[in-house]
Design a protein around this motif. Structure first.
Motif, PDB file in Angstrom:
ATOM      1  N   GLU A  84       0.813  -1.213   0.000  1.00  0.00           N
ATOM      2  CA  GLU A  84       0.000   0.000   0.000  1.00  0.00           C
ATOM      3  C   GLU A  84       0.850   1.269   0.000  1.00  0.00           C
ATOM      4  O   GLU A  84       0.438   2.289  -0.555  1.00  0.00           O
ATOM      5  CB  GLU A  84      -0.920   0.006   1.224  1.00  0.00           C
ATOM      6  N   ALA A  85       2.033   1.233   0.625  1.00  0.00           N
ATOM      7  CA  ALA A  85       2.792   2.467   0.811  1.00  0.00           C
ATOM      8  C   ALA A  85       4.295   2.200   0.844  1.00  0.00           C
ATOM      9  O   ALA A  85       5.002   2.641   1.747  1.00  0.00           O
ATOM     10  CB  ALA A  85       2.354   3.161   2.095  1.00  0.00           C
ATOM     11  N   LEU A  86       4.805   1.474  -0.140  1.00  0.00           N
ATOM     12  CA  LEU A  86       6.219   1.130  -0.175  1.00  0.00           C
ATOM     13  C   LEU A  86       7.113   2.364  -0.118  1.00  0.00           C
ATOM     14  O   LEU A  86       8.084   2.413   0.645  1.00  0.00           O
ATOM     15  CB  LEU A  86       6.519   0.328  -1.444  1.00  0.00           C
ATOM     16  N   THR A  87       6.786   3.371  -0.935  1.00  0.00           N
ATOM     17  CA  THR A  87       7.659   4.548  -1.028  1.00  0.00           C
ATOM     18  C   THR A  87       7.593   5.439   0.210  1.00  0.00           C
ATOM     19  O   THR A  87       8.458   6.291   0.397  1.00  0.00           O
ATOM     20  CB  THR A  87       7.305   5.383  -2.274  1.00  0.00           C
ATOM     21  N   GLU A  88       6.583   5.251   1.040  1.00  0.00           N
ATOM     22  CA  GLU A  88       6.505   6.005   2.290  1.00  0.00           C
ATOM     23  C   GLU A  88       7.221   5.277   3.422  1.00  0.00           C
ATOM     24  O   GLU A  88       7.848   5.901   4.287  1.00  0.00           O
ATOM     25  CB  GLU A  88       5.043   6.241   2.674  1.00  0.00           C
ATOM     26  N   LEU A  89       7.133   3.951   3.423  1.00  0.00           N
ATOM     27  CA  LEU A  89       7.679   3.171   4.523  1.00  0.00           C
ATOM     28  C   LEU A  89       9.189   3.006   4.434  1.00  0.00           C
ATOM     29  O   LEU A  89       9.883   3.013   5.458  1.00  0.00           O
ATOM     30  CB  LEU A  89       7.008   1.801   4.574  1.00  0.00           C
ATOM     31  N   LEU A  90       9.720   2.825   3.221  1.00  0.00           N
ATOM     32  CA  LEU A  90      11.155   2.594   3.108  1.00  0.00           C
ATOM     33  C   LEU A  90      11.990   3.718   3.719  1.00  0.00           C
ATOM     34  O   LEU A  90      12.942   3.445   4.463  1.00  0.00           O
ATOM     35  CB  LEU A  90      11.547   2.364   1.646  1.00  0.00           C
ATOM     36  N   PRO A  91      11.693   5.006   3.438  1.00  0.00           N
ATOM     37  CA  PRO A  91      12.502   6.072   4.050  1.00  0.00           C
ATOM     38  C   PRO A  91      12.376   6.117   5.572  1.00  0.00           C
ATOM     39  O   PRO A  91      13.282   6.641   6.244  1.00  0.00           O
ATOM     40  CB  PRO A  91      11.932   7.351   3.412  1.00  0.00           C
ATOM     41  N   ARG A  92      11.290   5.599   6.121  1.00  0.00           N
ATOM     42  CA  ARG A  92      11.154   5.559   7.572  1.00  0.00           C
ATOM     43  C   ARG A  92      12.038   4.491   8.187  1.00  0.00           C
ATOM     44  O   ARG A  92      12.459   4.619   9.337  1.00  0.00           O
ATOM     45  CB  ARG A  92       9.692   5.307   7.962  1.00  0.00           C
ATOM     46  N   ARG A  93      12.287   3.443   7.420  1.00  0.00           N
ATOM     47  CA  ARG A  93      13.091   2.338   7.937  1.00  0.00           C
ATOM     48  C   ARG A  93      14.575   2.485   7.601  1.00  0.00           C
ATOM     49  O   ARG A  93      15.428   2.002   8.349  1.00  0.00           O
ATOM     50  CB  ARG A  93      12.556   1.011   7.358  1.00  0.00           C
ATOM     51  N   ILE A  94      14.863   3.114   6.465  1.00  0.00           N
ATOM     52  CA  ILE A  94      16.243   3.233   5.992  1.00  0.00           C
ATOM     53  C   ILE A  94      16.557   4.714   5.774  1.00  0.00           C
ATOM     54  O   ILE A  94      15.919   5.372   4.936  1.00  0.00           O
ATOM     55  CB  ILE A  94      16.452   2.451   4.674  1.00  0.00           C
ATOM     56  N   SER A  95      17.515   5.233   6.492  1.00  0.00           N
ATOM     57  CA  SER A  95      17.864   6.646   6.353  1.00  0.00           C
ATOM     58  C   SER A  95      18.734   6.869   5.124  1.00  0.00           C
ATOM     59  O   SER A  95      19.444   5.968   4.676  1.00  0.00           O
ATOM     60  CB  SER A  95      18.603   7.136   7.602  1.00  0.00           C
ATOM     61  N   GLY A  96      18.670   8.080   4.592  1.00  0.00           N
ATOM     62  CA  GLY A  96      19.533   8.473   3.487  1.00  0.00           C
ATOM     63  C   GLY A  96      19.060   8.068   2.113  1.00  0.00           C
ATOM     64  O   GLY A  96      19.802   8.236   1.139  1.00  0.00           O
ATOM     65  N   LEU A  97      17.841   7.564   1.987  1.00  0.00           N
ATOM     66  CA  LEU A  97      17.336   7.206   0.669  1.00  0.00           C
ATOM     67  C   LEU A  97      16.999   8.460  -0.128  1.00  0.00           C
ATOM     68  O   LEU A  97      16.631   9.492   0.440  1.00  0.00           O
ATOM     69  CB  LEU A  97      16.082   6.334   0.792  1.00  0.00           C
ATOM     70  N   PRO A  98      17.117   8.396  -1.457  1.00  0.00           N
ATOM     71  CA  PRO A  98      16.689   9.540  -2.274  1.00  0.00           C
ATOM     72  C   PRO A  98      15.172   9.679  -2.241  1.00  0.00           C
ATOM     73  O   PRO A  98      14.466   8.824  -1.685  1.00  0.00           O
ATOM     74  CB  PRO A  98      17.171   9.169  -3.675  1.00  0.00           C
ATOM     75  N   LEU A  99      14.665  10.741  -2.845  1.00  0.00           N
ATOM     76  CA  LEU A  99      13.219  10.918  -2.969  1.00  0.00           C
ATOM     77  C   LEU A  99      12.634   9.770  -3.782  1.00  0.00           C
ATOM     78  O   LEU A  99      13.078   9.498  -4.903  1.00  0.00           O
ATOM     79  CB  LEU A  99      12.926  12.247  -3.665  1.00  0.00           C
ATOM     80  N   LEU A 100      11.652   9.083  -3.218  1.00  0.00           N
ATOM     81  CA  LEU A 100      10.992   7.976  -3.906  1.00  0.00           C
ATOM     82  C   LEU A 100       9.632   8.446  -4.409  1.00  0.00           C
ATOM     83  O   LEU A 100       8.791   8.876  -3.617  1.00  0.00           O
ATOM     84  CB  LEU A 100      10.819   6.781  -2.962  1.00  0.00           C
TER      85      LEU A 100
END
Length: 290
Positions: A84-100
């Protein structure tokens, strides 16, 4: 601007987004890590998640330094936060990701979404209009019904999420085992999407999600074929929401079924042998989850 496109064999419109970004004139970056390495990177970062989430993360990290990454949306299953929200959850779990940036993998909002993304990346309305026009032919890929029979082999339907079954690195062990067992497997991601969604109109469930419609439509389409002897429902290990959805589908069938969890580098497919026997010998009805 350096923009990454998340490569995925499960994406129906990957060619469209690649062509569109090139027409926009952005500096397009594609993953360089082989899938095996990308999956390992994802497993190291998110060891408790399903393999499709791990592979997606590994591919994003493999893009290196980019300003943004376009991520084709997965078809969501109710209760699965990742789909449902892959691009929202990944930055919460992994720091330093680019804009998804999530992008649709099909109609009806494809062109409007592409226009918004184009303006965001290029800030040039004229170029966006031209890019939309040139990429439009790729927005409706040609799809044909796969072969439903193979001489000397019983046919089984294999139903599961595109993000799992359409990824060669994730599904290869299962495909090899089904072939070794002498079964002809027809995979749900290979079905024409329009035919699947027509079947999904028969769902009685109120407000089903896109992922549930796809799973139901594929199961309905293939279970109605006389040559299909059984149905194998496949989910990623540690994906409880999809497992529950497939359990409900399996319980509705009148042919032999099996619900199977698939993990990375899996070698134990003992349950498939009993399923093969029930299919080829015509024994039993609905099967047990594995």
């Amino acid at each position: 601007m350096k923009v990454g496109l998340l490569h995925s064999d499960a994406a129906r419109l990957g060619a469209y987004w690649k062509a569109y970004l090139k027409e926009l004139g952005v500096d397009l970056v594609t993953p360089t890590l082989p899938d095996a390495e990308a999956l390992q990177v994802g497993r190291d970062s998110l060891p408790g998640e399903s393999v499709n989430v791990q592979l997606a993360l590994g591919r994003i990290l493999g893009l290196g330094r980019v300003d943004a990454v376009l991520v084709p949306r997965w078809s969501a299953v109710n209760g699965d936060a990742w789909s449902e929200a892959l691009t929202e959850l990944l930055p919460r779990r992994i720091s330093g990701l680019p804009l998804l940036i999530p992008v649709p993998d099909g109609p009806p909002d494809l062109e409007n979404a592409a226009a918004e993304v184009g303006l965001r990346l290029s800030q040039n309305g004229g170029r966006v209009r031209l890019a939309l026009e040139r990429a439009r032919l790729l927005a409706s890929p040609r799809e044909e019904m796969p072969m439903l029979s193979r001489a000397g082999r019983a046919t089984v339907a294999v139903i599961g999420p595109r993000a799992l079954l359409a990824e060669p690195h994730l599904s290869a062990p299962l495909r090899a085992e089904l072939d070794r067992l002498g079964l002809h497997a027809v995979y749900s991601p290979d079905l024409p999407h329009g035919d699947v969604m027509k079947r999904a109109e028969r769902m009685e469930q109120p407000a089903p999600t896109a992922g549930e419609r796809e799973l139901f439509g594929a199961a309905s389409l293939l279970s109605g074929k006389g040559g299909v002897r059984g149905l194998l429902f496949v989910t990623s290990a540690r994906d409880g929401a999809t497992h529950a959805a497939l359990d409900r589908l399996a319980a509705r069938q009148h042919k032999p079924t099996l619900v199977l969890e698939l993990d990375a580098d899996q070698t134990d497919f003992t349950a498939l042998e009993a399923f093969r026997d029930r299919v080829t010998l015509g024994e039993g009805g609905a099967g047990e989850g594995a």
